[in-house]
Design a protein around this motif. Structure first.
Motif, PDB file in Angstrom:
ATOM      1  N   ARG A  61       0.962  -1.135   0.078  1.00 54.79           N
ATOM      2  CA  ARG A  61       0.056   0.031  -0.033  1.00 54.79           C
ATOM      3  C   ARG A  61       0.776   1.343   0.104  1.00 54.79           C
ATOM      4  N   LEU A  62       0.693   2.318  -0.865  1.00 63.00           N
ATOM      5  CA  LEU A  62       1.537   3.517  -1.019  1.00 63.00           C
ATOM      6  C   LEU A  62       0.630   4.631  -0.462  1.00 63.00           C
ATOM      7  N   THR A  63      -0.697   4.803  -0.792  1.00 59.48           N
ATOM      8  CA  THR A  63      -1.344   5.500  -0.143  1.00 59.48           C
ATOM      9  C   THR A  63      -2.798   4.932   0.588  1.00 59.48           C
ATOM     10  N   ARG A  64      -3.499   5.558   1.523  1.00 58.17           N
ATOM     11  CA  ARG A  64      -4.668   5.024   2.067  1.00 58.17           C
ATOM     12  C   ARG A  64      -5.813   6.293   1.872  1.00 58.17           C
ATOM     13  N   SER A  65      -6.872   5.766   1.456  1.00 59.76           N
ATOM     14  CA  SER A  65      -7.948   6.594   1.505  1.00 59.76           C
ATOM     15  C   SER A  65      -8.533   6.757   2.896  1.00 59.76           C
ATOM     16  N   GLY A  66      -8.741   8.233   2.799  1.00 60.05           N
ATOM     17  CA  GLY A  66      -9.282   8.556   4.296  1.00 60.05           C
ATOM     18  C   GLY A  66      -7.811   9.431   4.700  1.00 60.05           C
ATOM     19  N   THR A  67      -6.786   9.411   4.090  1.00 61.74           N
ATOM     20  CA  THR A  67      -5.665  10.205   4.915  1.00 61.74           C
ATOM     21  C   THR A  67      -4.916  11.051   3.862  1.00 61.74           C
ATOM     22  N   GLY A  68      -5.156  12.205   3.930  1.00 62.06           N
ATOM     23  CA  GLY A  68      -4.379  13.093   2.938  1.00 62.06           C
ATOM     24  C   GLY A  68      -3.078  13.492   3.289  1.00 62.06           C
ATOM     25  N   GLY A  69      -2.182  14.076   2.212  1.00 64.71           N
ATOM     26  CA  GLY A  69      -1.050  14.545   2.439  1.00 64.71           C
ATOM     27  C   GLY A  69       0.027  13.443   2.555  1.00 64.71           C
ATOM     28  N   THR A  70      -0.180  12.043   2.384  1.00 61.43           N
ATOM     29  CA  THR A  70       0.735  11.154   1.966  1.00 61.43           C
ATOM     30  C   THR A  70       1.573  11.447   0.911  1.00 61.43           C
ATOM     31  N   ASN A  71       2.835  11.342   1.117  1.00 60.74           N
ATOM     32  CA  ASN A  71       3.779  11.267  -0.197  1.00 60.74           C
ATOM     33  C   ASN A  71       4.772   9.846   0.235  1.00 60.74           C
ATOM     34  N   SER A  72       4.867   8.944  -0.854  1.00 60.74           N
ATOM     35  CA  SER A  72       5.453   7.869  -0.779  1.00 60.74           C
ATOM     36  C   SER A  72       6.343   7.265  -1.786  1.00 60.74           C
ATOM     37  N   SER A  73       7.248   6.295  -1.775  1.00 54.63           N
ATOM     38  CA  SER A  73       8.142   5.824  -2.801  1.00 54.63           C
ATOM     39  C   SER A  73       8.301   4.487  -2.509  1.00 54.63           C
ATOM     40  N   PHE A  74       8.348   3.679  -3.493  1.00 54.47           N
ATOM     41  CA  PHE A  74       9.057   2.360  -3.314  1.00 54.47           C
ATOM     42  C   PHE A  74      10.162   2.374  -4.406  1.00 54.47           C
ATOM     43  N   LYS A  75      11.250   2.216  -3.928  1.00 51.68           N
ATOM     44  CA  LYS A  75      12.645   2.021  -4.862  1.00 51.68           C
ATOM     45  C   LYS A  75      13.315   0.928  -4.915  1.00 51.68           C
ATOM     46  N   ILE A  76      13.666   0.541  -5.948  1.00 49.81           N
ATOM     47  CA  ILE A  76      14.162  -0.504  -6.689  1.00 49.81           C
ATOM     48  C   ILE A  76      15.666  -0.378  -7.178  1.00 49.81           C
ATOM     49  N   PRO A  77      16.672  -1.264  -6.506  1.00 49.22           N
ATOM     50  CA  PRO A  77      18.009  -0.903  -6.848  1.00 49.22           C
ATOM     51  C   PRO A  77      18.345  -1.140  -8.144  1.00 49.22           C
ATOM     52  N   ASP A  78      19.603  -0.645  -8.483  1.00 50.17           N
ATOM     53  CA  ASP A  78      19.906  -0.810  -9.967  1.00 50.17           C
ATOM     54  C   ASP A  78      20.178  -2.238 -10.223  1.00 50.17           C
ATOM     55  N   LEU A  79      19.423  -2.656 -11.269  1.00 46.98           N
ATOM     56  CA  LEU A  79      19.282  -3.983 -11.700  1.00 46.98           C
ATOM     57  C   LEU A  79      20.607  -4.571 -12.393  1.00 46.98           C
ATOM     58  N   ASP A  80      21.233  -3.539 -13.075  1.00 45.47           N
ATOM     59  CA  ASP A  80      22.223  -3.755 -13.962  1.00 45.47           C
ATOM     60  C   ASP A  80      23.383  -2.811 -13.824  1.00 45.47           C
ATOM     61  N   PRO A  81      24.177  -2.899 -12.608  1.00 45.16           N
ATOM     62  CA  PRO A  81      25.078  -1.868 -12.187  1.00 45.16           C
ATOM     63  C   PRO A  81      26.159  -1.848 -13.383  1.00 45.16           C
ATOM     64  N   SER A  82      26.527  -0.455 -13.576  1.00 44.28           N
ATOM     65  CA  SER A  82      27.301  -0.025 -14.596  1.00 44.28           C
ATOM     66  C   SER A  82      27.226  -0.285 -16.249  1.00 44.28           C
ATOM     67  N   LEU A  83      25.687  -0.726 -16.140  1.00 45.63           N
ATOM     68  CA  LEU A  83      25.465  -1.228 -17.816  1.00 45.63           C
ATOM     69  C   LEU A  83      24.298  -0.361 -18.036  1.00 45.63           C
ATOM     70  N   SER A  84      24.002   0.379 -19.263  1.00 41.36           N
ATOM     71  CA  SER A  84      22.897   1.080 -19.740  1.00 41.36           C
ATOM     72  C   SER A  84      21.892  -0.253 -20.212  1.00 41.36           C
ATOM     73  N   LEU A  85      20.678   0.410 -20.411  1.00 39.73           N
ATOM     74  CA  LEU A  85      19.644  -0.690 -20.700  1.00 39.73           C
ATOM     75  C   LEU A  85      19.423  -0.858 -22.408  1.00 39.73           C
ATOM     76  N   GLN A  86      19.223  -1.775 -22.906  1.00 33.30           N
ATOM     77  CA  GLN A  86      18.781  -2.125 -24.319  1.00 33.30           C
ATOM     78  C   GLN A  86      17.159  -2.145 -24.270  1.00 33.30           C
ATOM     79  N   SER A  87      16.357  -2.779 -23.404  1.00 32.23           N
ATOM     80  CA  SER A  87      15.245  -2.843 -23.276  1.00 32.23           C
ATOM     81  C   SER A  87      14.668  -3.066 -21.706  1.00 32.23           C
ATOM     82  N   TRP A  88      13.480  -2.980 -21.446  1.00 30.89           N
ATOM     83  CA  TRP A  88      13.093  -3.340 -20.015  1.00 30.89           C
ATOM     84  C   TRP A  88      11.359  -3.419 -20.128  1.00 30.89           C
ATOM     85  N   THR A  89      11.095  -4.114 -19.255  1.00 34.13           N
ATOM     86  CA  THR A  89       9.446  -4.452 -18.983  1.00 34.13           C
ATOM     87  C   THR A  89       9.035  -4.523 -17.606  1.00 34.13           C
TER      88      THR A  89
END
Length: 755
Positions: A61-89
């Motif tokens: 859950r990132l935000t909840r109905s009934g609660t205003g003013g929430t600011n949230s994030s879910f961060k995923i680490p670099d999956l390909d360190p030191s490499l640029s991407l050709q494609s992603w899904t």
């Protein structure tokens, strides 16, 4: 290019096997953890300002109905360190529900993810990044939509009728060189959407941001899988010249803010390369002209060197050769310490800001040619051709050259054909860049409504020519026959006419919502200084061109008469400096609406007096104008009149505005970073760099440089803290050790009187 030769003695290594990145490492992230879990032990980070973001009922859950003013994030680490991407899904299920008016939304972000929780559906402000925004707030003027932003610019907006019933709906987002694809709840939202400005690079990662404003919404995600295919590193067997720019105007600045020529060296092998004793030269008769110091290029890494003639070899700072490159034709070579030549060029004519370099055609194969996109210290990608860009196109309105602008009667627009044999002109009418699959031009285009025509030349063996465009804004009879007078609308003030091509810019007015720049075509008409002393809406333009606008202000953003930030753009949607109504050329302006000042003059008089007293650094240039702004599509009418505005120069570093030294990211030497700062005590915008003083906790935001490097940020913070300490100290009045040692007291006194 006349000839290219490479070091034959370097072994060509077999490319290593690259594993595609994946989150989670196997299976699907179903978030089957106890309620309120925020740590999954896999390097991801869940964060929110109020603790709402957490696992709930086997969903994140990132935000909840009934609660205003929430600011949230879910961060995923670099999956390909030191490499640029050709494609992603990215595959995930999305659950949205609400017990009130749904708002504000969430976003999937890909790019150089910064610190913090981002800005909900606005995501993160990222150079070269991509944001897929789910804007779930319908405020009456801005319908709910899925909108795509590349490098901060909207490249696609797709209105949606979202459901908020707590059902799980699948989302699939994928990207490759063909473009962006989005499928939501089984419906294709876009296919192969072009994302100009999004540049996949090493270090990019994924994040999801969400928020609630005054209204409330529950947003949860589940069944998440992200897979990536990294770009396979090119194997060259050792260091080679991978790109150079011999006619640099805007691709790169050195630490002196000079646009020096530059050379990029790529270490195409699996081990680091110590470059001590390697040599660069622009003279075949002097192969050892400039020797590199002991610097190391990582495996499959880059080193960019300025060809500036400044001859700098301190490894702690940017390197400069003792020669510069000829832009007409010349020689360039890299040699190993023993004298063997690793790569060499006898090159022909170079073109401003068009680089020449290698492009991978396989794991260990590549071609050299002109590159459409300059990429110093990064993988080369995009189009490459043996020849430089094709020529530009011209436009004729009913047979006469035209620059675009306002019109009332239908006309015929012709695109002048190129001269090179085999060339094809291709064009678009939807404000997208022409590509090799766009319609070919075969004859005049009839224009009877507001239209933008963008065209470029495609010639076999050459890069596509520059994109050229002409926009034509239709006026109806309420302006050309104003109040049935038989005369066009006129004013004793200059007139500015804007059109956002149907995008409701005014609807993006909340200070808790992102306000991205929206494409706007602008026409400025000055007063006739001789005949009438008035400006007529059918008169000649003082300026016309592409630009971006967004609502400006916080409390004032809700006024019926909005203020706007106005940024002038070129055909790449990048800053373009132009003179407006006699002011010095710049790209950034403000259209201030004096709605709550019935005299209309308060800000105008103060700014004008400040400027008269202290010059450019004390006050901004100002002029009264009348504004028309069409945001609903169709022709421009009398109903698009917005009133009297004040055109204001925006505060920024410029010889004709605030004449301070320029700083860029290359500058770290303490000797050159003690000047060139503008910072403000004000409410900060999302994504801006801020700091708080040590003694009194006063908050400031960087203005210039907008994104300071670590050395610059530390220097300014230390200096401001020292000033604050002196101000609070017992010797605050001492002219040598108190506050006067840090500021100009008279200018502060003047400013306080004006405020």
């Amino acid at each position: 290019m006349k000839s290219i030769r490479f070091l034959a003695a370097l072994a060509i290594l077999a490319p290593g096997t690259l594993m595609a990145g994946r989150y989670p490492a196997s299976g699907t992230q179903t978030f089957t953890f106890p309620n309120n879990t925020t740590s999954f032990g896999d390097g991801t980070v869940v964060d929110s300002n109020d603790g709402i973001a957490a696992v709930r009922s086997n969903r994140l859950r990132l935000t909840r109905s009934g609660t205003g003013g929430t600011n949230s994030s879910f961060k995923i680490p670099d999956l390909d360190p030191s490499l640029s991407l050709q494609s992603w899904t990215a595959n995930l299920n999305v659950v949205m529900s609400s017990n009130d008016s749904p708002a504000d939304g969430w976003a999937l972000n890909i790019g150089p993810i910064p610190a913090g929780n981002g800005d909900g559906e606005g995501g993160y402000v990222m150079s070269g990044g991509l944001v897929i925004a789910f804007d779930t707030y319908d405020n009456g003027g801005d319908p709910r939509s899925i909108e795509v932003f590349a490098n901060g610019i909207s490249v696609g907006n797709f209105p949606q009728s979202f459901s908020f019933d707590n059902d799980s709906r699948p989302l699939v987002v994928s990207w490759d060189s063909s473009g962006l694809n989005i499928t939501y709840d089984g419906s294709a939202i876009c296919t192969n959407l072009a994302t100009p400005g999004y540049i996949p690079a090493a270090g990019h990662s994924f994040a999801i941001t969400a928020r609630t404003g005054g209204a409330s919404q529950t947003t949860s995600i589940d069944d998440l899988v992200i897979s990536t295919v990294p770009r396979t590193p090119l194997v060259t067997g050792g260091p080679v010249i991978s790109e150079f720019c011999a006619d640099n105007s805007e691709t790169l600045e050195d630490e002196n803010t000079d646009n020096s020529d530059w050379i990029e060296i790529y270490n195409g092998q699996s081990t680091p390369a110590n470059m001590s004793g390697w040599k660069l030269t622009d003279d075949v008769a002097a192969p050892g002209k400039w020797t590199l110091p002991a610097v190391t290029i990582p495996a499959y890494g880059y080193l960019t060197i300025y060809a500036s003639s400044k001859d700098r070899v301190n490894p702690a700072y940017p390197l400069h050769t003792n020669f510069s490159l000829s832009k007409d034709s010349g020689y360039l070579a890299l040699a190993a310490p023993g004298g063997s030549v690793a790569s060499a060029f006898n090159y022909g004519m170079q073109v401003e800001d068009v680089t020449y370099g290698l492009l991978a055609t396989g794991p260990s194969s590549y071609t050299y040619g002109y590159l459409e996109t300059a990429s110093p210290s990064a993988d080369n990608s995009g189009l490459q051709a043996a020849g430089p860009p094709a020529e530009d196109v011209g436009f004729l309105k009913d047979g006469s050259p035209t620059t675009g602008g306002l019109f009332s009667a239908p006309f015929s627009l012709s695109i002048q054909a190129p001269v090179a044999a085999g060339s094809t002109v291709r064009y678009t009418l939807d404000n997208t860049p022409p590509t090799a699959t766009s319609p070919p031009y075969s004859g005049p285009v009839g224009v009877s409504a507001t239209t933008t025509v963008r065209a470029r030349v495609f010639t076999p063996g050459r890069l596509p020519g520059p994109i050229s465009s002409r926009s034509f804004l239709q006026m109806d009879s309420t302006l050309t026959n104003y109040h049935s007078s038989g005369q066009p609308f006129s004013s004793n003030l200059p007139i500015i006419v804007m059109d956002s091509f149907g995008v409701p810019v005014d609807s993006y007015n909340s200070d808790t919502q992102p306000r991205p720049y929206r494409l706007t075509y602008s026409v400025v008409i000055d007063k006739d200084p001789l005949a009438t002393g008035r400006a007529e809406i059918t008169g000649p333009a003082n300026f016309q061109g592409r630009s971006g606008t967004h609502v400006r202000g916080e409390t004032s953003a809700d006024f019926p008469q909005r203020s706007y930030t106005w940024e002038l753009w070129d055909n790449k949607n990048e800053d373009k400096a132009s003179s407006i109504l006699g002011f010095p050329a710049e790209s950034d302006w403000v259209l201030y609406a004096p709605y709550d000042d019935k005299t209309l003059m308060r800000n105008y008089l103060i700014y004008d007096h400040m400027r008269a007293l202290g010059g450019n650094a004390q006050g901004m240039g100002v002029k009264f104008v009348e504004l028309f702004y069409n945001q609903d599509g169709g022709a421009i009418t009398e109903s698009d009149y917005r009133g009297v505005y004040v055109l204001v120069e925006k505060i920024k570093r410029d010889p004709d505005r605030v004449a301070i030294e320029k700083l860029n990211s290359q500058m770290t030497d303490p000797a050159v970073i003690s000047g060139g700062y503008i910072f403000k005590h004000d409410k900060s915008d999302p994504g801006t760099v801020t700091f708080t003083t040590a003694t009194n906790g006063v908050g400031f935001t960087f203005v210039e440089p907008e994104d300071p490097n670590a050395s610059q940020k530390t220097w300014l913070i230390d200096d401001v803290n020292a000033f604050e300490s002196a101000l609070a100290g017992s010797n605050f009045a001492d002219p040598a050790t108190g506050y006067a040692a840090y500021i100009n007291p008279l200018s502060f006194i003047d400013n306080q009187w004006f405020v």
